[in-house]
Write an enzyme that holds these catalytic residues in place. Structure first.
Site, PDB file in Angstrom:
ATOM      1  N   ASP A   1       1.042  -1.178   0.348  1.00 26.82           N
ATOM      2  CA  ASP A   1       0.550  -0.251  -0.113  1.00 26.82           C
ATOM      3  C   ASP A   1       1.406   1.079   0.141  1.00 26.82           C
ATOM      4  OD1 ASP A   1       0.886  -0.573   3.030  1.00 26.82           O
ATOM      5  OD2 ASP A   1      -0.541   0.665   3.529  1.00 26.82           O
TER       6      ASP A   1
ATOM      7  N   GLU B   1      -0.211  -1.073   5.640  1.00 27.04           N
ATOM      8  CA  GLU B   1       1.177   0.519   7.016  1.00 27.04           C
ATOM      9  C   GLU B   1       1.249   1.793   6.922  1.00 27.04           C
ATOM     10  OE1 GLU B   1       5.033   1.904   8.144  1.00 27.04           O
ATOM     11  OE2 GLU B   1       4.089   1.971   5.542  1.00 27.04           O
TER      12      GLU B   1
END
Length: 447
Positions: free
Chosen positions: A91, A153
């Protein structure tokens, strides 16, 4: 020994660029309010497919408590071989202000020898690094490999932090390569050995029941915004040192230093501004607490009226070094603010997130193997760095696998501008870090 791997990696760099081009084009921001969740799922599947092609078995997408998908699998090594867990995240941060980008954020663009685009460094560049290293090694991988890629994250919502302890045996390893940091500068190899923790609070000041005309009441009537400014000013001294009562702000950093002039450049400091604090740049970044005002609720200049503010609020971010408990630091910050409040104003403090700092143990065989690998790849010794940011997962790994060596490394040097517009990566860092990883895996397995 490294010549064969170096040549293979050089030949693989066009494929690394093609991989990164595909990855950057996927808008894998783990916030469905901003980008479709399908983009994260598509990216996760791309990662799973890429590692399946490299001999990883049972690659799968696993649900986590925050709705993100973790990507995991393993590749068996020779009997009795040590196990290495490879970590990265797929991500990315949102691009923020599209207008501030020189080229489209989700389109890899080469400019002045660097590859630009959101995620080119943080952390899709590290995915490309892993793939390049493993392709260069081919079938000559003398360790058992495990792999985990995180899908949230950047949002900090804790999906993998919850997942790891619940799936401890599946991910257990002798060494864990957390590839989400980077080097001191392009061409200067480093392992990150400390991470600061964090303690956030929101402080709200109330002085009046209502806004009041500044001409009729200004002077004797307490001003909530002025009170807040007074409180915030007490959190730094005239040199810029963070001065939260009860927190030590005198510690020093003993690892690799950070050149002050290079820091000025890296931090995009305006000409004439001063570096803050009595310590070195490294002391201030990695060994001492640092308070940042993230935002203030108050009237904007445009549209403001001649009124005394009844309430005002600020969101504060306190970074704490290893050796400082974040909850203790959060309590100290709250107590400091309450004590500093003038004029009897009412103070309310909301404790937001906190995260523990991290300090790696660097005396084991994996660190020795990595140091030798980086020196061979770069032609100069590996240095050690701290990092001002937080990676709470490192503490989860340390608690879950107390016998594992946790190594933080990657392609993200200061010029990458991670989290900012015009993020980029130097492709030579992908190549050299891939070579370092390949040499490490070859050496660590044979030892």
């Amino acid at each position: 020994m490294s010549d064969d791997l170096k040549q293979r990696i050089s030949g693989l760099m066009p494929r690394a660029k093609a991989d990164l081009t595909e990855l950057v084009a996927m808008t894998s921001v783990a916030d469905p309010r901003q980008y479709p969740a399908e983009e994260c799922h598509r990216t996760a599947q791309w990662v799973a497919d890429a590692f399946t092609e490299l001999g990883f078995t049972d690659m799968r997408l696993a649900d986590t408590i925050d709705g993100s998908k973790a990507v995991l699998g393993h590749r068996p090594g020779p009997p009795g071989a040590p196990t290495v867990l490879l970590y990265c995240h797929y991500d990315v941060q949102p691009p923020l202000d599209d207008a501030a980008w020189t080229s489209p954020p989700f389109q890899l663009t080469e400019r002045d020898g660097r590859w630009y685009g959101r995620g080119t460094a943080d952390c899709k560049g590290n995915i490309a690094m892993h793939l390049t290293a493993l392709r260069a090694l081919g079938d000559d991988i003398p360790v058992t490999l495990k792999f985990i890629a995180e899908g949230s994250e950047e949002q900090g919502t804790g999906g993998l932090e919850d997942f790891v302890p619940k799936n401890a045996e599946e991910l257990r390893a002798d060494a864990i390569l957390v590839c989400d940091t980077g080097n001191a500068a392009v061409g200067v190899p480093a392992a990150t050995v400390t991470l600061r923790g964090l303690a956030n609070v929101v402080v709200t000041v109330t002085a009046l029941d209502s806004e009041m005309h500044s001409g009729m009441f200004g002077g004797p009537a307490p001003d909530a915004l002025a009170a807040l400014i007074h409180m915030l000013a007490s959190l730094r001294d005239s040199r810029g040192n963070t001065t939260v009562d009860g927190l030590d702000n005198t510690r020093t950093w003993t690892g690799e230093g950070y050149d002050p002039e290079q820091f000025r450049t890296d931090a995009h400091m305006v000409a004439g501004t001063e570096l803050l604090g009595d310590g070195t740049v490294s002391d201030m970044l990695w060994a001492r607490p640092a308070l940042t005002v993230l935002g203030i609720d108050c009237p904007p200049v445009v549209g403001s009226s001649a009124a005394i503010q009844a309430t005002a609020a600020a969101r504060l971010n306190l970074r704490v070094p290893p050796g400082t408990d974040p909850r203790t630091a959060q309590d100290a910050l709250a107590a400091h603010l309450e004590k500093a409040a003038p004029w009897g104003v009412r103070v309310e403090i909301e404790r937001e997130s906190s995260g523990a700092p991290f300090e790696a143990v660097t005396t084991g065989p994996a660190y020795a193997a990595l140091g030798a690998a980086m020196e061979e790849a770069y032609g100069k010794p590996m240095t050690t760095l701290g990092q001002g940011g937080s990676i709470p997962l490192c503490n989860v790994f340390a608690d879950t696998y107390p016998g594992a060596e946790i190594i933080l490394m990657g392609v993200e040097e200061p010029l990458c501008l991670i989290h900012a517009p015009n993020e980029s990566v130097d492709p030579t860092e992908i190549a050299n870090m891939a070579l370092s990883e390949a040499l490490f895996l070859r050496s660590f397995g044979k030892k």
